[in-house]
Every structure is written in C-alpha cells, then in structure tokens.
Design a protein around this motif. Sequence first.
Motif, PDB file in Angstrom:
ATOM      1  N   UNK A   1      36.224-111.826 -11.662  1.00  0.00           N
ATOM      2  CA  UNK A   1      35.800-111.094 -10.455  1.00  0.00           C
ATOM      3  C   UNK A   1      35.275-109.739 -10.903  1.00  0.00           C
ATOM      4  N   UNK A   2      33.965-109.682 -11.051  1.00  0.00           N
ATOM      5  CA  UNK A   2      33.334-108.545 -11.717  1.00  0.00           C
ATOM      6  C   UNK A   2      32.788-107.513 -10.746  1.00  0.00           C
ATOM      7  N   UNK A   3      32.891-107.798  -9.458  1.00  0.00           N
ATOM      8  CA  UNK A   3      32.407-106.829  -8.458  1.00  0.00           C
ATOM      9  C   UNK A   3      33.465-106.660  -7.379  1.00  0.00           C
ATOM     10  N   UNK A   4      33.664-105.439  -6.943  1.00  0.00           N
ATOM     11  CA  UNK A   4      34.566-105.142  -5.822  1.00  0.00           C
ATOM     12  C   UNK A   4      33.786-104.310  -4.808  1.00  0.00           C
ATOM     13  N   UNK A   5      33.996-104.637  -3.548  1.00  0.00           N
ATOM     14  CA  UNK A   5      33.298-103.924  -2.469  1.00  0.00           C
ATOM     15  C   UNK A   5      34.300-103.623  -1.357  1.00  0.00           C
ATOM     16  N   UNK A   6      34.462-102.351  -1.046  1.00  0.00           N
ATOM     17  CA  UNK A   6      35.339-101.954   0.067  1.00  0.00           C
ATOM     18  C   UNK A   6      34.452-101.542   1.232  1.00  0.00           C
ATOM     19  N   UNK A   7      34.740-102.092   2.396  1.00  0.00           N
ATOM     20  CA  UNK A   7      33.961-101.772   3.598  1.00  0.00           C
ATOM     21  C   UNK A   7      34.903-101.221   4.654  1.00  0.00           C
ATOM     22  N   UNK A   8      34.488-100.110   5.261  1.00  0.00           N
ATOM     23  CA  UNK A   8      35.222 -99.570   6.408  1.00  0.00           C
ATOM     24  C   UNK A   8      34.459 -99.936   7.679  1.00  0.00           C
ATOM     25  N   UNK A   9      35.147-100.599   8.593  1.00  0.00           N
ATOM     26  CA  UNK A   9      34.577-100.925   9.897  1.00  0.00           C
ATOM     27  C   UNK A   9      35.209 -99.984  10.919  1.00  0.00           C
ATOM     28  N   UNK A  10      34.529 -98.900  11.206  1.00  0.00           N
ATOM     29  CA  UNK A  10      34.973 -98.019  12.283  1.00  0.00           C
ATOM     30  C   UNK A  10      34.775 -98.768  13.604  1.00  0.00           C
ATOM     31  N   UNK A  11      35.488 -98.368  14.671  1.00  0.00           N
ATOM     32  CA  UNK A  11      35.258 -99.036  15.956  1.00  0.00           C
ATOM     33  C   UNK A  11      33.757 -99.084  16.280  1.00  0.00           C
ATOM     34  N   UNK A  12      33.276-100.255  16.652  1.00  0.00           N
ATOM     35  CA  UNK A  12      31.862-100.438  16.954  1.00  0.00           C
ATOM     36  C   UNK A  12      31.048-100.959  15.778  1.00  0.00           C
ATOM     37  N   UNK A  13      31.639-100.966  14.567  1.00  0.00           N
ATOM     38  CA  UNK A  13      30.910-101.469  13.392  1.00  0.00           C
ATOM     39  C   UNK A  13      31.213-102.944  13.176  1.00  0.00           C
ATOM     40  N   UNK A  14      30.216-103.672  12.708  1.00  0.00           N
ATOM     41  CA  UNK A  14      30.377-105.079  12.373  1.00  0.00           C
ATOM     42  C   UNK A  14      29.439-105.405  11.226  1.00  0.00           C
ATOM     43  N   UNK A  15      29.246-106.684  10.983  1.00  0.00           N
ATOM     44  CA  UNK A  15      28.284-107.100   9.955  1.00  0.00           C
ATOM     45  C   UNK A  15      27.544-108.314  10.502  1.00  0.00           C
ATOM     46  N   UNK A  16      26.230-108.314  10.347  1.00  0.00           N
ATOM     47  CA  UNK A  16      25.399-109.356  10.949  1.00  0.00           C
ATOM     48  C   UNK A  16      25.443-110.667  10.175  1.00  0.00           C
ATOM     49  N   UNK A  17      24.782-111.662  10.738  1.00  0.00           N
ATOM     50  CA  UNK A  17      24.790-112.990  10.127  1.00  0.00           C
ATOM     51  C   UNK A  17      24.154-112.959   8.748  1.00  0.00           C
ATOM     52  N   UNK A  18      24.817-113.542   7.781  1.00  0.00           N
ATOM     53  CA  UNK A  18      24.279-113.602   6.422  1.00  0.00           C
ATOM     54  C   UNK A  18      25.079-114.605   5.592  1.00  0.00           C
ATOM     55  N   UNK A  19      24.445-115.007   4.492  1.00  0.00           N
ATOM     56  CA  UNK A  19      25.178-115.616   3.376  1.00  0.00           C
ATOM     57  C   UNK A  19      25.133-114.602   2.250  1.00  0.00           C
ATOM     58  N   UNK A  20      26.187-114.535   1.459  1.00  0.00           N
ATOM     59  CA  UNK A  20      26.177-113.578   0.360  1.00  0.00           C
ATOM     60  C   UNK A  20      25.136-114.016  -0.681  1.00  0.00           C
ATOM     61  N   UNK A  21      24.708-113.078  -1.486  1.00  0.00           N
ATOM     62  CA  UNK A  21      23.588-113.312  -2.407  1.00  0.00           C
ATOM     63  C   UNK A  21      23.876-114.505  -3.322  1.00  0.00           C
ATOM     64  N   UNK A  22      22.841-115.283  -3.632  1.00  0.00           N
ATOM     65  CA  UNK A  22      23.054-116.522  -4.394  1.00  0.00           C
ATOM     66  C   UNK A  22      23.592-116.290  -5.804  1.00  0.00           C
ATOM     67  N   UNK A  23      23.413-115.084  -6.345  1.00  0.00           N
ATOM     68  CA  UNK A  23      23.955-114.797  -7.685  1.00  0.00           C
ATOM     69  C   UNK A  23      25.486-114.830  -7.683  1.00  0.00           C
ATOM     70  N   UNK A  24      26.077-114.576  -6.494  1.00  0.00           N
ATOM     71  CA  UNK A  24      27.539-114.603  -6.400  1.00  0.00           C
ATOM     72  C   UNK A  24      28.006-116.047  -6.344  1.00  0.00           C
ATOM     73  N   UNK A  25      29.212-116.258  -6.866  1.00  0.00           N
ATOM     74  CA  UNK A  25      29.772-117.610  -6.810  1.00  0.00           C
ATOM     75  C   UNK A  25      30.908-117.619  -5.788  1.00  0.00           C
ATOM     76  N   UNK A  26      32.076-117.123  -6.182  1.00  0.00           N
ATOM     77  CA  UNK A  26      33.218-117.076  -5.262  1.00  0.00           C
ATOM     78  C   UNK A  26      33.269-115.701  -4.602  1.00  0.00           C
ATOM     79  N   UNK A  27      33.517-115.689  -3.310  1.00  0.00           N
ATOM     80  CA  UNK A  27      33.778-114.434  -2.599  1.00  0.00           C
ATOM     81  C   UNK A  27      35.227-114.497  -2.127  1.00  0.00           C
TER      82      UNK A  27
END
Length: 124
Positions: free
Chosen positions: A30-56
């Motif tokens: 697991x060579x990448x780490x990503x921390x996301x803060x979702x303040x009230x009202x924040x979300x994330x839109x429809x997507x698939x993670x980038x094809x270079x990634x394998x397991x999320x």
Amino acid sequence: MLEPAAPIPDVLLPLRAKVAALAGRDPEAFRQALAIEYAPGAGIGWHRDRPQCEIVAGVSLGSSCPFRFRRRRDEGFERATLRPAPRSAYLLTGPSRETWEHSIPPVEVLRYSVTFRTFRDAQV
Ligand SMILES: O=C(O)CCC(=O)C(=O)O
Ligand SMILES: [Fe+2]
C-alpha cells in the motif's frame, strides 16, 4: 516532471498494517495514503478510482454516511448503498473496484476517510 511523493507519515503506518492484514497483502504494497475531510455539505461525486490503482482499502472515521455504488445495465443503473460504521474499514477489489462506480452524497456531520492503495505497476 513527476517526482516521488513524501513517504507515508509514520502515524498512519499502524492503520496501514491493519488494512493490509484485512486485504491479505504486505503493508508495503500500500504505497499511497489519502486522508479526506468531509465537512458538512461535502461529498464526492461518481467515479471509479484510477486504473493504475489495484486495491483500495478505506477507513471510515467520524460520522457514518451512505457509500453509494452504481453500475450501468441495459435498462439503467443497478444501485447499492453501504453505510460504513465509524472506525470501520472497507476494501474495493474485483467488481466493486473495476466495474462499479462509487460516490458519497454531501454529509451532514463531519466525516474523515483514510484510503490506502496498491498499484498494478510496482514502479508507479
Ligand atoms: O471517503 C471515502 O471513503 C471514499 C473516498 C474515495 O472514493 C476516493 O478517495 O477515491
Ligand atoms: Fe474512490
């Protein structure tokens, strides 16, 4: 010109070890780490993670939220919704990773996620 990112902070390594055990992989994979803060009202839109990634592998912190999935069918979208509990982890592998898109609608209460990713090409 691309340059290597900073190493994953030590404070995240115990969490990475736990999700790696869940995935049955070496923590170092697991060579990448990503921390996301979702303040009230924040979300994330429809997507698939980038094809270079394998397991999320994700850890859900703070509030619970709907974690929505959809995949295209002839007659429209097939849909599913998970509700990850605070302090729980999930894995996106196989069809949930490759075929289904995911999104999170705007949260009502503060939420954090920490996601770790393996890469198909170990050089990436
Ligand atoms: O917040 C989450 O659990 C998911 C985040 C996500 O979909 C992403 O970082 O690609
Ligand atoms: Fe994602």
